[in-house]
Design a protein around this motif. Structure first.
Motif, mmCIF file in Angstrom:
data_model
loop_
_atom_site.group_PDB
_atom_site.id
_atom_site.type_symbol
_atom_site.label_atom_id
_atom_site.label_comp_id
_atom_site.label_asym_id
_atom_site.label_seq_id
_atom_site.Cartn_x
_atom_site.Cartn_y
_atom_site.Cartn_z
ATOM 1 N N VAL A 305 0.858 -1.187 0.000
ATOM 2 C CA VAL A 305 0.000 0.000 0.000
ATOM 3 C C VAL A 305 0.891 1.233 0.000
ATOM 4 O O VAL A 305 1.695 1.433 0.913
ATOM 5 C CB VAL A 305 -0.939 0.044 1.216
ATOM 6 N N GLY A 306 0.737 2.064 -1.041
ATOM 7 C CA GLY A 306 1.536 3.266 -1.167
ATOM 8 C C GLY A 306 0.698 4.523 -1.006
ATOM 9 O O GLY A 306 -0.521 4.450 -0.842
ATOM 10 N N PRO A 307 1.317 5.686 -1.089
ATOM 11 C CA PRO A 307 0.601 6.969 -0.959
ATOM 12 C C PRO A 307 -0.030 7.365 -2.287
ATOM 13 O O PRO A 307 0.190 8.478 -2.790
ATOM 14 C CB PRO A 307 1.715 7.927 -0.553
ATOM 15 N N TRP A 308 -0.821 6.463 -2.855
ATOM 16 C CA TRP A 308 -1.230 6.558 -4.250
ATOM 17 C C TRP A 308 -2.725 6.749 -4.419
ATOM 18 O O TRP A 308 -3.531 6.338 -3.596
ATOM 19 C CB TRP A 308 -0.823 5.283 -5.003
ATOM 20 N N THR A 309 -3.084 7.349 -5.536
ATOM 21 C CA THR A 309 -4.456 7.375 -6.009
ATOM 22 C C THR A 309 -4.727 6.081 -6.778
ATOM 23 O O THR A 309 -3.841 5.230 -6.941
ATOM 24 C CB THR A 309 -4.684 8.563 -6.953
ATOM 25 N N HIS A 310 -5.961 5.971 -7.292
ATOM 26 C CA HIS A 310 -6.305 4.784 -8.070
ATOM 27 C C HIS A 310 -5.415 4.649 -9.301
ATOM 28 O O HIS A 310 -4.864 3.565 -9.555
ATOM 29 C CB HIS A 310 -7.768 4.848 -8.493
ATOM 30 N N ILE A 311 -5.259 5.718 -10.045
ATOM 31 C CA ILE A 311 -4.459 5.662 -11.269
ATOM 32 C C ILE A 311 -3.006 5.339 -10.943
ATOM 33 O O ILE A 311 -2.367 4.516 -11.608
ATOM 34 C CB ILE A 311 -4.562 6.982 -12.048
ATOM 35 N N GLN A 312 -2.450 5.971 -9.920
ATOM 36 C CA GLN A 312 -1.059 5.710 -9.534
ATOM 37 C C GLN A 312 -0.863 4.279 -9.080
ATOM 38 O O GLN A 312 0.205 3.692 -9.274
ATOM 39 C CB GLN A 312 -0.642 6.669 -8.427
ATOM 40 N N GLY A 313 -1.897 3.685 -8.464
ATOM 41 C CA GLY A 313 -1.782 2.326 -7.961
ATOM 42 C C GLY A 313 -1.994 1.254 -9.008
ATOM 43 O O GLY A 313 -1.880 0.063 -8.705
ATOM 44 N N CYS A 314 -2.279 1.642 -10.256
ATOM 45 C CA CYS A 314 -2.607 0.667 -11.301
ATOM 46 C C CYS A 314 -1.402 -0.098 -11.835
ATOM 47 O O CYS A 314 -1.535 -0.830 -12.813
ATOM 48 C CB CYS A 314 -3.340 1.363 -12.449
ATOM 49 N N GLY A 315 -0.246 0.069 -11.246
ATOM 50 C CA GLY A 315 0.924 -0.682 -11.675
ATOM 51 C C GLY A 315 2.143 0.164 -11.906
ATOM 52 O O GLY A 315 3.261 -0.362 -11.966
ATOM 53 N N LEU A 316 1.953 1.460 -12.045
ATOM 54 C CA LEU A 316 3.081 2.350 -12.325
ATOM 55 C C LEU A 316 4.143 2.291 -11.233
ATOM 56 O O LEU A 316 5.328 2.450 -11.500
ATOM 57 C CB LEU A 316 2.583 3.793 -12.467
ATOM 58 N N ARG A 317 3.733 2.074 -9.987
ATOM 59 C CA ARG A 317 4.665 2.159 -8.860
ATOM 60 C C ARG A 317 5.041 0.801 -8.278
ATOM 61 O O ARG A 317 5.799 0.754 -7.307
ATOM 62 C CB ARG A 317 4.047 3.029 -7.758
ATOM 63 N N SER A 318 4.510 -0.291 -8.816
ATOM 64 C CA SER A 318 4.722 -1.591 -8.172
ATOM 65 C C SER A 318 5.306 -2.655 -9.102
ATOM 66 O O SER A 318 5.219 -3.847 -8.814
ATOM 67 C CB SER A 318 3.399 -2.100 -7.586
ATOM 68 N N ILE A 319 5.914 -2.248 -10.197
ATOM 69 C CA ILE A 319 6.514 -3.218 -11.116
ATOM 70 C C ILE A 319 7.639 -4.031 -10.446
ATOM 71 O O ILE A 319 7.702 -5.254 -10.621
ATOM 72 C CB ILE A 319 7.029 -2.528 -12.391
ATOM 73 N N PRO A 320 8.540 -3.422 -9.663
ATOM 74 C CA PRO A 320 9.590 -4.239 -9.033
ATOM 75 C C PRO A 320 9.024 -5.341 -8.150
ATOM 76 O O PRO A 320 9.518 -6.485 -8.177
ATOM 77 C CB PRO A 320 10.388 -3.213 -8.220
ATOM 78 N N GLU A 321 8.003 -5.032 -7.352
ATOM 79 C CA GLU A 321 7.390 -6.067 -6.513
ATOM 80 C C GLU A 321 6.759 -7.156 -7.371
ATOM 81 O O GLU A 321 6.875 -8.353 -7.057
ATOM 82 C CB GLU A 321 6.315 -5.447 -5.610
ATOM 83 N N THR A 322 6.103 -6.751 -8.460
ATOM 84 C CA THR A 322 5.476 -7.731 -9.335
ATOM 85 C C THR A 322 6.517 -8.637 -9.983
ATOM 86 O O THR A 322 6.319 -9.854 -10.088
ATOM 87 C CB THR A 322 4.642 -7.012 -10.411
ATOM 88 N N MET A 323 7.622 -8.060 -10.424
ATOM 89 C CA MET A 323 8.703 -8.856 -11.008
ATOM 90 C C MET A 323 9.209 -9.907 -10.018
ATOM 91 O O MET A 323 9.367 -11.089 -10.358
ATOM 92 C CB MET A 323 9.865 -7.946 -11.432
ATOM 93 N N ASP A 324 9.446 -9.489 -8.798
ATOM 94 C CA ASP A 324 9.955 -10.426 -7.782
ATOM 95 C C ASP A 324 8.915 -11.487 -7.434
ATOM 96 O O ASP A 324 9.246 -12.648 -7.195
ATOM 97 C CB ASP A 324 10.366 -9.662 -6.525
#
Length: 556
Positions: A305-324
């Motif tokens: 959970v980040g300091p994000w809006t819906h659009i920001q949380g759609c994957g733009l900020r979490s690619i490294p976690e998804t890769m791992d």
């Protein structure tokens, strides 16, 4: 297969390189080809899709297959986040357009076909020569909803899922508060506008101005009109018929919603799942519900959970976690290596690793003191009630928060000066106070007439007197309730450190428009009436019956 594989060109490679740097995806491992395919459904409808295949050395094998269902097109921006960034690192991907959208046959009707179509896609994949025997799913927002639709009857060969800001229950989003959530109109406008008129969906979102989640095409005027349903019908004509079905079924337990509620997936899913949300995401409450229930069942679930809006949380900020996450659960080449809950604490402005969410906390009471005060001491016995007036013809505005397209952390100081808002503010804090979890409010409340809504918000006032939002809630009140009994209202989860020198503010209002359809103050249907009555709200304060309850961190 219906098309020949097409190699990635120079422009595609350039866009992928720039995008990868922006999302911190790390270096590419290969190029890839794209092949257009048509996937037959059991009822004869064919879905359009793109199959991405990495170009690897002869000795290498793809790391795994990622399946994505998307109603927003298969253009460069959205396919980068959901396919190309992974394919350029060795994965295969099947990127499918939802029924009735972007080349797929049939009629788009939200929540109707996702469960059956996703099963048909899986059956078709199993028949392809490139199918490796297992797959994972991913995708944000409505793409996440499509994943929950699949997971209500999970295929044995689906081994992992990444679901950012994805609801599992459309009914809860639309009507859980008892008031119609008006972002369904703006979303429906985007979905029902012909592609040649709107361009890409993401492109349309980027043009939405200021605090409004509405387009400039007349929808804002339509939403402001009364009666609401008739005003929307005049604007939409025969477009987006599902929107008017939503308006006609305000009871979330109505059989109409059965196919649109994927609660069963929270009971049947057993695969590792990565959930991603933002403190200002419209679907944050559902993500928290997903995490809680899956954790209770012992499912291998992780939360970011980040300091994000819906659009920001759609994957733009979490690619490294998804890769791992995929490296461990799909490719079997690495470890996720992160805690079960990775939480951004606003105010402290730091990421925090936790074994679960929420952590252990203790309750801190702050009592309403008068029309403006908030304190840990009980108020005077003779303190007068506080009151405010809500006028449906001039409703309290939505400012930031969990709006779908234009929310977030904003300066909401304007609430403190409005006559239709009560702003209860504490004295300046002498030491830091960290809130971790869902704040709640106990409120001795009545209204005249009894038809009324409540909007509550927790905010922080800095040393300059500027207020910023942290958490909020909305609820249409039962007009037959016993007003001698206090209301207990839970706000959305948050993680925030109020630093010494700041103040805590509780905002109380009778509406939040245009996020929610306003209460008209009558017993008539709020979406079908144009009759309005001004509502007088009264809050009893004496004896500490009205209070803010904060879950604060336990001293170590």
């Amino acid at each position: 297969m219906t098309g020949e594989p097409v190699k990635r060109g120079f422009l595609g490679a350039t866009l992928d390189y720039a995008g990868s740097r922006y999302v911190n995806a790390g270096p590419e491992q290969c190029s890839y080809t794209t092949q257009a395919v048509q996937i037959p459904m059991s009822d004869g409808v064919k879905l359009a899709a793109d199959f991405y295949d990495p170009e690897l050395q002869d000795s290498q094998k793809p790391l795994g297959l990622i399946m994505v269902q998307c109603c927003y097109g298969r253009g460069a921006g959205i396919s980068f986040l959901n396919a190309r960034v992974f394919v350029a690192r060795g994965y295969r991907a099947l990127f499918v357009s939802t029924r009735g959208t972007h080349g797929s046959e049939g009629t788009f009707s939200p929540g109707i076909n996702e469960a059956s179509d996703s099963q048909d896609i899986v059956k078709w994949m199993r028949q392809q020569s490139w199918y490796p025997g297992t797959f994972a799913t991913m995708g944000a927002s409505y793409l996440g909803y499509s994943q929950w639709a699949l997971l209500r009857d999970p295929p044995a060969d689906c081994v992992a899922a990444v679901i950012p800001v994805g609801p599992h229950d459309l009914a809860l989003h639309v009507w859980k508060t008892g008031s119609f959530r008006l972002d369904r109109a703006s979303w429906s406008d985007s979905m029902a506008t012909p592609e040649e008129e709107r361009g890409s969906f993401l492109g349309r979102l980027s043009k939405l101005p200021g605090l409004s989640f509405l387009s400039s095409s007349g929808l804002e005027k339509a939403i402001a009109g009364l009666p609401l349903e008739a005003s929307l019908q005049e604007y939409f004509k025969d477009r987006a018929p599902w929107l008017f079905d939503y308006l006609a079924h305000p009871d979330v337990d109505d059989p109409y919603w059965i196919t649109k509620r994927q609660q069963a997936a929270l009971e049947s899913a057993t695969i590792p799942i990565l959930l991603v949300s933002g403190w200002y995401d419209a679907f944050e409450p559902q993500t928290m519900q997903q995490y809680k229930r899956l954790s209770e069942r012992g499912v291998d679930v992780s939360l970011v959970v980040g300091p994000w809006t819906h659009i920001q949380g759609c994957g733009l900020r979490s690619i490294p976690e998804t890769m791992d996450f995929f490296a461990q659960h799909l490719a079997k080449t690495g470890e996720y290596g992160r805690s079960r809950a990775r939480i951004f604490v606003t105010g402290a402005e730091e990421w925090r690793s936790m074994p679960t969410w929420p952590p252990n906390t203790e309750s801190k009471m702050l009592y309403l003191q008068d029309a403006t005060g908030l304190d840990s001491e009980l108020p005077a016995q003779d303190v007068a009630p506080a009151s405010f007036i809500f006028d449906p013809r001039d409703p309290t505005p939505s400012i930031g928060g969990s709006q779908l397209f234009a929310g977030g952390r904003v300066d909401d100081s304007i609430y403190g000066g409005r006559s239709d808002v009560l702003a209860f503010t504490s004295q300046t804090l002498l030491e830091d106070l960290e809130v971790l979890g869902a704040p709640s409010v106990q409120l001795s409340h009545s209204s005249d007439p009894p038809f009324a809504d409540l909007f509550l918000r927790l905010s922080e006032v800095d040393s300059n007197g500027v207020s910023h939002n942290i958490s909020e809630m909305y609820q249409a009140l039962d007009p037959t309730r016993d007003t001698s009994r206090s209301l207990h209202l839970d706000l959305t989860d948050c993680a925030h450190r109020f630093k010494a020198g700041t103040r805590i503010r509780l905002i109380v209002a009778g509406g939040s428009f245009p996020m929610y359809a306003r209460n008209l103050g009558t017993e008539e249907d709020r979406v079908r009436s144009d009759k309005t009555i001004i509502q007088t709200h009264k809050i009893t304060i004496a004896a500490g019956v009205s209070r803010l309850i904060l879950p604060v961190s336990v001293p170590v």
